[in-house]
Design an enzyme around this catalytic site. Structure first.
Site, PDB file in Angstrom:
ATOM      1  N   ARG A 185       0.862  -1.186   0.000  1.00 30.83           N
ATOM      2  CA  ARG A 185       0.000   0.000   0.000  1.00 30.83           C
ATOM      3  C   ARG A 185       0.892   1.228   0.000  1.00 30.83           C
ATOM      4  O   ARG A 185       1.795   1.341   0.822  1.00 30.83           O
ATOM      5  CB  ARG A 185      -0.905   0.033   1.232  1.00 30.83           C
ATOM      6  CG  ARG A 185      -1.448   1.430   1.486  1.00 30.83           C
ATOM      7  CD  ARG A 185      -2.550   1.517   2.484  1.00 30.83           C
ATOM      8  NE  ARG A 185      -3.748   0.909   1.967  1.00 30.83           N
ATOM      9  CZ  ARG A 185      -4.989   1.226   2.390  1.00 30.83           C
ATOM     10  NH1 ARG A 185      -5.162   2.142   3.312  1.00 30.83           N
ATOM     11  NH2 ARG A 185      -6.032   0.617   1.881  1.00 30.83           N
ATOM     12  N   HIS A 243      -7.233   0.669  -6.557  1.00 27.72           N
ATOM     13  CA  HIS A 243      -7.500  -0.083  -5.324  1.00 27.72           C
ATOM     14  C   HIS A 243      -8.295  -1.336  -5.723  1.00 27.72           C
ATOM     15  O   HIS A 243      -9.487  -1.452  -5.441  1.00 27.72           O
ATOM     16  CB  HIS A 243      -8.291   0.803  -4.368  1.00 27.72           C
ATOM     17  CG  HIS A 243      -8.294   0.342  -2.938  1.00 27.72           C
ATOM     18  ND1 HIS A 243      -7.599  -0.777  -2.512  1.00 27.72           N
ATOM     19  CD2 HIS A 243      -8.902   0.844  -1.831  1.00 27.72           C
ATOM     20  CE1 HIS A 243      -7.788  -0.929  -1.203  1.00 27.72           C
ATOM     21  NE2 HIS A 243      -8.575   0.040  -0.768  1.00 27.72           N
ATOM     22  N   GLN A 270     -10.417  -3.500  -3.213  1.00 23.23           N
ATOM     23  CA  GLN A 270     -11.643  -2.830  -2.816  1.00 23.23           C
ATOM     24  C   GLN A 270     -12.736  -3.040  -3.860  1.00 23.23           C
ATOM     25  O   GLN A 270     -13.862  -3.421  -3.536  1.00 23.23           O
ATOM     26  CB  GLN A 270     -11.370  -1.320  -2.643  1.00 23.23           C
ATOM     27  CG  GLN A 270     -12.591  -0.540  -2.193  1.00 23.23           C
ATOM     28  CD  GLN A 270     -12.993  -0.892  -0.774  1.00 23.23           C
ATOM     29  OE1 GLN A 270     -12.173  -0.864   0.134  1.00 23.23           O
ATOM     30  NE2 GLN A 270     -14.263  -1.239  -0.562  1.00 23.23           N
ATOM     31  N   ASP A 289     -16.868   8.314  -1.705  1.00 24.41           N
ATOM     32  CA  ASP A 289     -15.578   8.149  -1.014  1.00 24.41           C
ATOM     33  C   ASP A 289     -15.196   9.542  -0.499  1.00 24.41           C
ATOM     34  O   ASP A 289     -15.817  10.552  -0.877  1.00 24.41           O
ATOM     35  CB  ASP A 289     -14.540   7.602  -2.020  1.00 24.41           C
ATOM     36  CG  ASP A 289     -13.183   7.253  -1.396  1.00 24.41           C
ATOM     37  OD1 ASP A 289     -13.066   7.267  -0.155  1.00 24.41           O
ATOM     38  OD2 ASP A 289     -12.239   6.984  -2.163  1.00 24.41           O
ATOM     39  N   CYS A 319     -16.190   2.854   0.550  1.00 19.19           N
ATOM     40  CA  CYS A 319     -15.053   1.971   0.840  1.00 19.19           C
ATOM     41  C   CYS A 319     -14.590   2.105   2.289  1.00 19.19           C
ATOM     42  O   CYS A 319     -13.971   1.184   2.811  1.00 19.19           O
ATOM     43  CB  CYS A 319     -13.897   2.266  -0.119  1.00 19.19           C
ATOM     44  SG  CYS A 319     -13.428   4.006  -0.169  1.00 19.19           S
ATOM     45  N   ARG A 340     -14.166  -7.638   2.158  1.00 17.98           N
ATOM     46  CA  ARG A 340     -12.758  -7.471   1.815  1.00 17.98           C
ATOM     47  C   ARG A 340     -11.993  -8.753   2.137  1.00 17.98           C
ATOM     48  O   ARG A 340     -11.236  -9.279   1.320  1.00 17.98           O
ATOM     49  CB  ARG A 340     -12.144  -6.285   2.596  1.00 17.98           C
ATOM     50  CG  ARG A 340     -12.589  -4.905   2.136  1.00 17.98           C
ATOM     51  CD  ARG A 340     -12.058  -4.549   0.755  1.00 17.98           C
ATOM     52  NE  ARG A 340     -10.607  -4.669   0.690  1.00 17.98           N
ATOM     53  CZ  ARG A 340      -9.759  -3.696   1.025  1.00 17.98           C
ATOM     54  NH1 ARG A 340     -10.206  -2.521   1.417  1.00 17.98           N
ATOM     55  NH2 ARG A 340      -8.449  -3.873   0.937  1.00 17.98           N
TER      56      ARG A 340
HETATM   57  N1   CP Z   1     -11.177   0.690   2.385  1.00 16.15           N
HETATM   58  C1   CP Z   1      -9.901   0.562   2.781  1.00 16.15           C
HETATM   59  O1   CP Z   1      -8.998   0.262   1.994  1.00 16.15           O
HETATM   60  O2   CP Z   1      -9.713   0.798   4.102  1.00 16.15           O
HETATM   61  P1   CP Z   1      -8.303   1.042   4.810  1.00 16.15           P
HETATM   62  O3   CP Z   1      -7.747   2.313   4.220  1.00 16.15           O
HETATM   63  O4   CP Z   1      -8.630   1.185   6.270  1.00 16.15           O
HETATM   64  O5   CP Z   1      -7.407  -0.122   4.524  1.00 16.15           O
HETATM   65  N1  NVA Z   2      -9.582   7.241  -1.978  1.00 14.12           N
HETATM   66  C1  NVA Z   2      -9.211   6.893  -0.645  1.00 14.12           C
HETATM   67  C2  NVA Z   2      -9.533   5.452  -0.384  1.00 14.12           C
HETATM   68  C3  NVA Z   2      -9.207   4.945   0.983  1.00 14.12           C
HETATM   69  C4  NVA Z   2      -9.532   3.493   1.187  1.00 14.12           C
HETATM   70  C5  NVA Z   2      -7.731   7.151  -0.433  1.00 14.12           C
HETATM   71  O1  NVA Z   2      -6.935   6.866  -1.345  1.00 14.12           O
HETATM   72  O2  NVA Z   2      -7.360   7.675   0.604  1.00 14.12           O
END
Ligand code: CP
Ligand code: NVA
Length: 304
Positions: free
Chosen positions: A100, A127, A130, A220, A260, A288
């Site tokens: 990540r 992502h 997700q 989001d 999400c 998830r």
């Molecule tokens: N939706 C999601 O990816 O959550 P986190 O950022 O908490 O991993």
């Molecule tokens: N768009 C958001 C998603 C988090 C799960 C981000 O990238 O922060």
């Protein structure tokens, strides 16, 4: 060996296979059966950004399957040691790496040098895990996917891009209500069109227009991780894009609300909607783990 960097690299049949493996693993899990399909296998989670769901769903999923997860937060990726050398070391210990972070090219570089599968657990570009869990959730709710409409209300961000790709692959129509300046730009749209020419996508400035035939209304945060400095400007620019009870009333009565998470309650969504009867946000979160278990079983070759 395959990586999972973006769903654009997967066929419709492969995505449907992820879903069928996940469905079986979820059913077993709910019956209290946790088959050790990945006994002795090791996952490394290499994270540059915070996480609740991604980290815990992967760690818990790996534990359910009999494997082990090692979390690396501040490991100095690209600073203490190059990205390529990280990959060439980690693959000596790990059977799978979940990354990540900020730049998509970092996960591409890890994948280019790792001798084990690399999974994208969120970059600024996409992502995929997700989006897999989200469409799996819609399939659970409606019993089908083809012909449904997903209305995206908000920023054309990483999650929106992954949803566009999977919607195209699974015959879900997508409408996007996004203010000017925050929509996919021409190169981004061209890439999506190239990957999923079959995607039925409509972009509008009007949230009510976007939701009028929606099965799912999805939003989001207005400022994603890494965009914190733009928070105030975005709060102003997205003010008319809140998913609230008035907007939900413009959608079909059987539409579900999706997010999400994490949510900024009072900004992109009201408490009334996210805590209301149409919300499936915690079903999404739960899925998830179930979907990631399916992906892991397939990528590590214990399910075909
Ligand atoms: N939706 C999601 O990816 O959550 P986190 O950022 O908490 O991993
Ligand atoms: N768009 C958001 C998603 C988090 C799960 C981000 O990238 O922060």
């Amino acid at each position: 060996m395959r990586h999972l960097l973006t769903l654009a690299d997967y066929t419709t049949a492969e995505i449907e296979r992820f879903f069928s493996i996940s469905e079986e693993l979820k059913r077993q899990c709910q019956q209290g059966r946790r088959e050790p399909l990945l006994a002795g296998r090791v996952m490394v989670l290499l994270f540059e950004k915070p996480s609740l769901r991604t980290r815990v769903s992967f760690e818990a999923g790996m534990a359910h399957l009999g494997g082990t997860a090692v979390f690396l937060g501040d490991a100095g990726l690209g600073k203490r040691e190059s990205i390529a050398d990280f990959a060439r070391n980690l693959d000596k210990f790990a059977d799978v790496i979940v990354f990540r972070g900020f730049l998509h090219r970092t996960v591409e570089e890890l994948a280019a040098h790792a001798a084990c599968p690399v999974i994208n657990g969120l970059t600024d570009f996409s992502h995929p895990c997700q989006a897999l869990a989200d469409l799996y959730t819609m399939r659970e709710v409606f019993g089908k996917l083809a012909g449904l409409t997903l209305a995206w209300i908000g920023d054309a961000n990483n999650v929106a891009r992954s949803l566009a790709i999977i919607c195209g692959k699974l015959s879900v129509r997508m409408t996007m209500a996004t203010p000017e300046g925050y929509r996919f730009d021409e190169p981004a749209l061209a890439w999506i069109r190239e990957q999923v020419p079959e995607l039925d996508l409509t972009v509008t400035a009007d949230p009510a227009e976007a939701v009028k035939e929606a099965g799912a209304i999805y939003t989001d945060v207005w400022a994603s991780m890494g965009q914190e400095a733009e928070q105030a400007v975005r709060k102003r620019d997205f003010a008319a894009y809140q998913v609230n009870a008035a907007l939900m009333k413009r959608a079909p009565s059987d539409a579900v609300f999706m997010h999400c998470l994490p949510a900024h309650r009072g900004d992109e969504v009201t408490d009334e909607v996210i805590d209301g009867p149409q919300s499936v946000v915690f079903q999404q979160a739960a899925n998830r783990m179930h979907v990631e278990k399916g992906v892991l079983a397939w990528l590590l070759g214990v399910q075909k």
